[in-house]
Design a protein around this motif. Structure first.
Motif, PDB file in Angstrom:
ATOM      1  N   VAL A 162      78.353  89.794  28.637  1.00 37.49           N
ATOM      2  CA  VAL A 162      77.895  90.259  29.926  1.00 37.49           C
ATOM      3  C   VAL A 162      77.078  91.766  29.609  1.00 37.49           C
ATOM      4  O   VAL A 162      77.597  92.183  28.399  1.00 37.49           O
ATOM      5  N   ARG A 163      76.444  92.207  30.663  1.00 43.69           N
ATOM      6  CA  ARG A 163      75.939  93.420  30.367  1.00 43.69           C
ATOM      7  C   ARG A 163      76.852  94.555  30.661  1.00 43.69           C
ATOM      8  O   ARG A 163      76.596  95.713  29.852  1.00 43.69           O
ATOM      9  N   GLU A 164      77.765  94.594  31.485  1.00 42.86           N
ATOM     10  CA  GLU A 164      78.780  95.444  31.820  1.00 42.86           C
ATOM     11  C   GLU A 164      80.062  95.015  32.164  1.00 42.86           C
ATOM     12  O   GLU A 164      80.310  93.793  32.666  1.00 42.86           O
ATOM     13  N   ARG A 165      81.237  95.866  31.944  1.00 41.43           N
ATOM     14  CA  ARG A 165      82.449  95.362  32.294  1.00 41.43           C
ATOM     15  C   ARG A 165      82.759  96.476  33.657  1.00 41.43           C
ATOM     16  O   ARG A 165      82.677  97.635  33.410  1.00 41.43           O
ATOM     17  N   GLU A 403      73.616  99.505  40.491  1.00 44.06           N
ATOM     18  CA  GLU A 403      73.447 100.949  39.764  1.00 44.06           C
ATOM     19  C   GLU A 403      74.201 100.835  38.532  1.00 44.06           C
ATOM     20  O   GLU A 403      73.491 101.214  37.242  1.00 44.06           O
ATOM     21  N   GLY A 404      75.318 100.295  38.260  1.00 43.76           N
ATOM     22  CA  GLY A 404      76.141 100.390  36.973  1.00 43.76           C
ATOM     23  C   GLY A 404      75.450  99.321  35.981  1.00 43.76           C
ATOM     24  O   GLY A 404      75.633  99.562  34.718  1.00 43.76           O
ATOM     25  N   LEU A 405      74.498  98.361  36.573  1.00 43.73           N
ATOM     26  CA  LEU A 405      73.664  97.650  35.667  1.00 43.73           C
ATOM     27  C   LEU A 405      72.676  97.861  35.353  1.00 43.73           C
ATOM     28  O   LEU A 405      71.731  97.363  34.311  1.00 43.73           O
ATOM     29  N   THR A 406      71.700  98.800  36.121  1.00 40.28           N
ATOM     30  CA  THR A 406      70.466  99.301  35.987  1.00 40.28           C
ATOM     31  C   THR A 406      69.987 100.405  35.278  1.00 40.28           C
ATOM     32  O   THR A 406      68.950 100.755  35.044  1.00 40.28           O
ATOM     33  N   ALA A 407      71.080 101.415  35.706  1.00 41.78           N
ATOM     34  CA  ALA A 407      70.866 102.617  35.374  1.00 41.78           C
ATOM     35  C   ALA A 407      70.814 103.064  34.138  1.00 41.78           C
ATOM     36  O   ALA A 407      71.554 102.487  33.177  1.00 41.78           O
TER      37      ALA A 407
END
Length: 407
Positions: A162-165, A403-407
């Motif tokens: 995944v990209r983020e947790r 925001e958390g996935l793209t910033a």
């Protein structure tokens, strides 16, 4: 015995009450599998902790692939689950793909059975998939994995594709148990580097300041179709004041003993009042006037809030939905003066009392003897809850994910 006599005897035996042929066995669904993620303090921290291997394809912020890990829910009884499913439903309506991975203990024999229970919280379509959490979550992939309590943070740490947790934090869970292994393992989850989506400003500030977490807050709200006021803010309901009290001794952070001690003090002082207990069935018989409502549905709760004079609901950690729902029904609320409540309720919107039965009793007595004070609290609370709605809260939640996935 001859054959004919034997047949007559068997026929007579079948007619004797309580004696009948054994019924055919019922078809029992296969039980849910046993999981290595069943809550166990010694085992939970020994699972793999993997580095992220994010997908190479670009993020499509209008169509995210979100992998939730949530505790299974036995029935429609938890505000935490209700808030989760509100976000799930909103995200589904925005076009995002979602899978709900259920961590044990499992209360359902199949994901399909679980989905039927979840529909009682919020209507979900076929676009939301429900599955049991596998022993190895490494197979889970998407844009983000979302943990929803401290027990789910450990399997989320084992998800790498995944990209983020992310971490939906609705309370400061280390305080749910005494200082020891449980407290420390729960606290450790705030050091995992997850991006935290916090229910309210107090949690967001605490995790940011104490653990250097990336945090974004989304406020709790209420359902205005159920919780609404039907009277003037100056309405006094009863000749003998009625107090709605959230009685949930199975949840220590609700500090029910403080209120029970205050009620006993008021009764000893000769104050006339009646307590409407709700939350769990009473485990004792009070000496003062009371009604035992046990577990109520949301419409029943709203009717109760509109019928009584004062609401008493305590939280020693983060705030909950119940005070907001009481306020929306025009019911003045007595709450503990704690950091979690002080940070989210503007001054004058609750009767804030110190966590001391003597002071709680004095605050209740003062409020019940001063209708003007209750009217002021009702008015301030009504103005506060008028600023809250789930659409805005869920939008803030979605924007924080993006925001958390793209910033």
């Amino acid at each position: 015995m001859g054959l004919s006599r034997l047949c007559r005897f068997l026929a007579w035996l079948r007619g004797v009450p309580g004696i009948s042929p054994a019924p055919a066995p019922e078809q029992v669904p296969a039980p849910a599998p046993i999981s290595t993620w069943t809550p166990d303090l010694q085992r939970i921290a020994t699972h793999p902790r993997r580095e992220l291997v994010p997908p190479q394809a670009p993020v499509h912020s209008k169509q995210l692939n979100l992998q939730w890990i949530i505790p299974d829910a036995a029935n429609k009884s938890g505000g935490g689950h209700m808030s989760i499913f509100r976000h799930v439903r909103f995200l589904e309506a925005q076009g995002h793909q979602q899978t709900l991975w259920l961590r044990p203990p499992w209360f359902h024999n199949s994901p399909e059975e679980a989905l039927k229970t979840f529909q009682a919280y919020q209507p979900l379509s076929a676009g939301v998939e429900v599955r049991f959490l596998p022993d190895d979550p490494g197979q889970i992939s998407g844009d983000a994995v979302i943990a929803t309590d401290w027990w789910t943070a450990y399997p989320a740490l084992a998800v790498s594709h995944v990209r983020e947790r992310f971490y939906v934090v609705q309370d400061f869970e280390p305080q749910f148990q005494p200082m020891g292994a449980g407290y420390l393992l729960a606290e450790n989850t705030y050091r995992f580097g997850f991006k935290c989506l916090c229910g309210g400003n107090w949690l967001a500030q605490r995790l940011r300041e104490d653990y250097a977490c990336w945090t974004r807050a989304w406020p709790l709200a209420y359902d205005p179709e159920i919780y609404f006021s039907q009277g003037s803010v100056s309405t006094k309901h009863s000749a003998i004041p009625r107090i709605a009290f959230y009685y949930r001794p199975s949840t220590p952070r609700r500090a029910v003993e403080l209120a029970l001690a205050a009620f006993e003090l008021l009764h000893a002082q000769g104050l006339h009042f009646s307590v409407d207990f709700f939350g769990e069935p009473l485990a004792f018989t009070p000496a003062y006037s009371y009604q035992d409502h046990g577990v109520l549905t949301p419409p029943e709760l709203a009717d109760l809030y509109r019928a009584v004079d004062l609401g008493v609901v305590f939280s020693a950690t983060n705030y909950s939905l119940i005070p907001l729902e009481m306020m929306a029904c025009g019911l003045p609320v007595v709450e503990l003066d704690m950091p979690g409540t002080r940070a989210v309720f503007p001054a004058g919107t609750t009767l804030s009392v110190a966590p001391d039965p003597v002071k709680i009793a004095a605050g209740i007595q003062s409020a019940l003897s001063e209708p003007a004070q209750l009217a002021q609290i009702r008015q301030a609370a009504a103005e506060h809850v008028a600023t809250l709605n789930w659409a805005a809260s869920c939008t803030a939640f979605e924007q924080a994910l993006i925001e958390g996935l793209t910033a």
